[in-house]
Scaffold this active site. Structure first.
Site, PDB file in Angstrom:
ATOM      1  N   CYS A   1       0.822  -1.213   0.000  1.00 16.84           N
ATOM      2  CA  CYS A   1       0.000   0.000   0.000  1.00 16.84           C
ATOM      3  C   CYS A   1       0.860   1.269   0.000  1.00 16.84           C
ATOM      4  O   CYS A   1       1.412   1.640   1.041  1.00 16.84           O
ATOM      5  CB  CYS A   1      -0.906  -0.046   1.231  1.00 16.84           C
TER       6      CYS A   1
ATOM      7  N   CYS B   1       0.101   3.903   2.657  1.00 14.65           N
ATOM      8  CA  CYS B   1       0.511   3.430   3.983  1.00 14.65           C
ATOM      9  C   CYS B   1       1.955   3.840   4.263  1.00 14.65           C
ATOM     10  O   CYS B   1       2.285   4.282   5.363  1.00 14.65           O
ATOM     11  CB  CYS B   1       0.378   1.913   4.086  1.00 14.65           C
TER      12      CYS B   1
END
Length: 111
Positions: free
Chosen positions: A32, A35
């Site tokens: 991600c 993230c």
């Protein structure tokens, strides 16, 4: 990812739900990009707010039961817990100033 403490299915209840102070959980995954973008911001907040707030991370891919329990459908998801209860959540990365404002507002209403 960052210097934040990691929690998992074995430690989540003790570290997050039984904590005396509020805990911000960063639900993330290795794949991600947002993230990774927000990780340094969360690490800074974890250091700066250490007296009043604990910040931890939980890998959603490795801990699907907890992600399912809190209906985490997108990453990153940040969930703030206080006295074992979920009191605030947000999906997606955001600037540090905006995140701090949102956290402060959530903590004020929780007291």
């Amino acid at each position: 990812m960052s210097d934040l403490r990691s929690v998992d299915e074995a430690t989540f209840d003790e570290v997050v739900l039984r904590s005396e102070k509020p805990v911000l959980v960063d639900f993330w995954a290795q794949w991600c990009p947002p993230c990774h973008q927000i990780a340094p911001v969360l690490a800074q907040i974890g250091v700066e707010r250490n007296e009043k707030l604990t910040v931890v991370k939980l890998n959603s891919d490795e801990n699907p039961a907890i992600s399912a329990r809190y209906r985490v459908m997108a990453l990153p998801t940040l969930i703030l817990f206080h006295h074992g209860e979920m009191i605030w959540s947000v999906v997606g990365a955001r600037p540090k100033a905006k995140l701090l404002k949102e956290l402060d507002d959530a903590l004020l209403t929780a007291v």
